[in-house]
Design a protein around this motif. Sequence first.
Motif, PDB file in Angstrom:
ATOM      1  N   THR A 153      43.463  51.035  44.432  1.00 14.19           N
ATOM      2  CA  THR A 153      42.881  49.820  45.020  1.00 14.19           C
ATOM      3  C   THR A 153      41.995  50.107  46.234  1.00 14.19           C
ATOM      4  OG1 THR A 153      44.888  49.500  46.351  1.00 14.19           O
ATOM      5  CG2 THR A 153      44.781  48.381  44.209  1.00 14.19           C
ATOM      6  N   ARG A 201      37.859  50.270  37.309  1.00 14.87           N
ATOM      7  CA  ARG A 201      37.368  49.482  38.443  1.00 14.87           C
ATOM      8  C   ARG A 201      36.021  48.816  38.134  1.00 14.87           C
ATOM      9  NH1 ARG A 201      39.551  50.905  43.528  1.00 14.87           N
ATOM     10  NH2 ARG A 201      37.873  49.588  44.349  1.00 14.87           N
ATOM     11  N   LYS A 206      35.285  47.852  35.135  1.00 12.36           N
ATOM     12  CA  LYS A 206      35.570  47.021  33.960  1.00 12.36           C
ATOM     13  C   LYS A 206      34.705  47.408  32.758  1.00 12.36           C
ATOM     14  CE  LYS A 206      36.964  42.758  34.257  1.00 12.36           C
ATOM     15  NZ  LYS A 206      38.428  42.654  34.345  1.00 12.36           N
ATOM     16  N   THR A 235      43.415  52.166  30.171  1.00 16.09           N
ATOM     17  CA  THR A 235      44.186  51.544  31.247  1.00 16.09           C
ATOM     18  C   THR A 235      45.586  52.113  31.431  1.00 16.09           C
ATOM     19  OG1 THR A 235      44.957  49.829  29.730  1.00 16.09           O
ATOM     20  CG2 THR A 235      42.925  49.390  30.967  1.00 16.09           C
ATOM     21  N   GLU A 272      47.741  50.449  35.744  1.00 19.98           N
ATOM     22  CA  GLU A 272      48.046  49.022  35.740  1.00 19.98           C
ATOM     23  C   GLU A 272      47.704  48.345  37.069  1.00 19.98           C
ATOM     24  OE1 GLU A 272      50.265  50.993  32.538  1.00 19.98           O
ATOM     25  OE2 GLU A 272      50.080  51.391  34.697  1.00 19.98           O
ATOM     26  N   GLU A 273      47.898  49.059  38.162  1.00 20.25           N
ATOM     27  CA  GLU A 273      47.593  48.493  39.468  1.00 20.25           C
ATOM     28  C   GLU A 273      46.101  48.187  39.601  1.00 20.25           C
ATOM     29  OE1 GLU A 273      48.594  49.479  44.177  1.00 20.25           O
ATOM     30  OE2 GLU A 273      49.047  50.944  42.603  1.00 20.25           O
ATOM     31  N   VAL A 283      44.058  47.649  37.075  1.00 15.68           N
ATOM     32  CA  VAL A 283      43.757  46.561  36.137  1.00 15.68           C
ATOM     33  C   VAL A 283      44.014  45.209  36.795  1.00 15.68           C
ATOM     34  CG1 VAL A 283      44.440  45.463  33.961  1.00 15.68           C
ATOM     35  CG2 VAL A 283      44.191  47.957  34.080  1.00 15.68           C
ATOM     36  N   GLU A 284      45.152  45.104  37.477  1.00 17.39           N
ATOM     37  CA  GLU A 284      45.476  43.858  38.183  1.00 17.39           C
ATOM     38  C   GLU A 284      44.470  43.584  39.300  1.00 17.39           C
ATOM     39  OE1 GLU A 284      47.470  40.412  39.457  1.00 17.39           O
ATOM     40  OE2 GLU A 284      47.610  41.540  37.577  1.00 17.39           O
ATOM     41  N   TYR A 285      44.042  44.643  39.959  1.00 12.59           N
ATOM     42  CA  TYR A 285      43.135  44.518  41.108  1.00 12.59           C
ATOM     43  C   TYR A 285      41.775  43.960  40.694  1.00 12.59           C
ATOM     44  CZ  TYR A 285      40.726  46.017  45.411  1.00 12.59           C
ATOM     45  OH  TYR A 285      40.008  46.056  46.578  1.00 12.59           O
ATOM     46  N   LYS A 324      41.183  41.963  37.986  1.00 12.59           N
ATOM     47  CA  LYS A 324      41.318  40.884  36.995  1.00 12.59           C
ATOM     48  C   LYS A 324      40.305  39.769  37.215  1.00 12.59           C
ATOM     49  CE  LYS A 324      44.968  38.402  39.538  1.00 12.59           C
ATOM     50  NZ  LYS A 324      46.358  37.920  39.491  1.00 12.59           N
ATOM     51  N   ASP A 325      39.827  39.590  38.465  1.00 15.53           N
ATOM     52  CA  ASP A 325      38.850  38.552  38.756  1.00 15.53           C
ATOM     53  C   ASP A 325      37.420  39.071  38.768  1.00 15.53           C
ATOM     54  OD1 ASP A 325      40.894  36.661  39.057  1.00 15.53           O
ATOM     55  OD2 ASP A 325      41.201  37.251  41.145  1.00 15.53           O
TER      56      ASP A 325
END
Length: 462
Positions: free
Chosen positions: A37, A70, A72, A78, A82-83, A85-87, A89-90
């Motif tokens: 992140t 990062r 995308k 992935t 996973e961290e 991917v969540e970071y 998501k937007d």
Amino acid sequence: MTYFFETYGCEMNIAESASMEQLLIARGWTKSDSAQTADLIVVNTCSIRKTAEDRIEGRLGWINGLKAVREKRSNAKTKFLEEAVEYVKDGAKPLTVLVTGCMAERLLPTFKERWPFVDFVVGTFAKHHFGEIIDSIEEKHAAPAVPDNSEPYHFAPVSAEPGAFSTFVPIMHGCNNFCTYCIVPYVRGREISRPVEQILEELDILKKLKVCEITLIGQNVNSYQGLGLDGVTVNFAGLLRIIANHLRKTESTIRWVRFMSSHPKDFTDDVIDVIAAEPLICRHIHLPVQNGSTAVLKAMNRRYTREQYLELVAKIKAKIPEVSLTTDIMMGFPGETEEDVQQTLDLMKQVKYESAMMYYYNPREGTPAAKMEQLPEEVRKERLQRVIDLQLEHTQERMSERVGTTALVLAEGVSRDSADELLGQTEQHEKVAFKADRKLIGSFVNVKIIQLNGNTFKGELI
């Protein structure tokens, strides 16, 4: 913005990463808890052994995958990310990657071709351009052209890790020795000593940061020849005296001064005399021998004999009886015979090191020893194992001698094994766990050593 450092290799790399981190902090950046992140990843590389470069290559592959996540990208994998991917998501959150250090220097002309996803490659001699790179990241403008190794080496003003009670202080850089197995002179260049004034200025900063212990570092600290305050060149023994006097003249939290690494050929009598006379200098010396055979030492271009090394050890022990000695030992060098192995084992029995960094020889591309006829890997490993087994005996023997004594200990933090205990180190660089209040972290305390548990003492606060 956030950053994340991955540092490989020696104390100099740790210090150089810390100096770059200080610059980021001064600019308002914060440390990320995870590489996944962070806005910027800095990989500070090592070339001392091929295994180090192999690890770094693997890590660069992982970072390449992270960068794809990062951004995308549709083909991004992935798994284990996973961290990240969540970071994102937007939406995509690009990652900047900077690689520096000895591996970057060694492969400088071709690094970007091999790893094109890396944004910046900064060699050993261009780290002082780090600020310009940060400008380009913050302001989102074109990256500056980072010079090659034609520039002189620049010492950073401070190399303290944030919040640390112990820190490294670089005093010289580079190496003139050209041991036949070593890549360092080719990636660090020739020796350059830091002026005394700059070193003292850094100590004054460290005192304000409440640092308790410093370790003077360089590829070969004993060859230090720096410009003194009066314009006259100062040798290493002279520098130790100046530092001790400077710390004594002013109120200072710094009570321990260490140094590494030392080359036996440059370890002069005046250095021994200063350590013996000066309480601020720790009674712990790391004195790499590399091998116990004169024939192998000659092939390594170490420029001392077995006899000269043992004579030096005898001088040190005679003048500093409480000293603890540690070393580096390399087994399986090209041409090493069984007789050479026995001489190494015998030297260890005479010296009885408290601990040792032990490894078997691996050829480094571009060094003279890489062109010599190599011993089979299984032979190198078997010889190393014999050295490890003997050293484990000596470590237990030497440390057991300290049980029942009282030691001054720097409390460094909470023990990982028990939340009720603090973990600290002695002047001889030994670890001690003892029950105490956390408010003592960062303080010097007296501890009675009551038992040895593995390579860590258990103690009682006095």
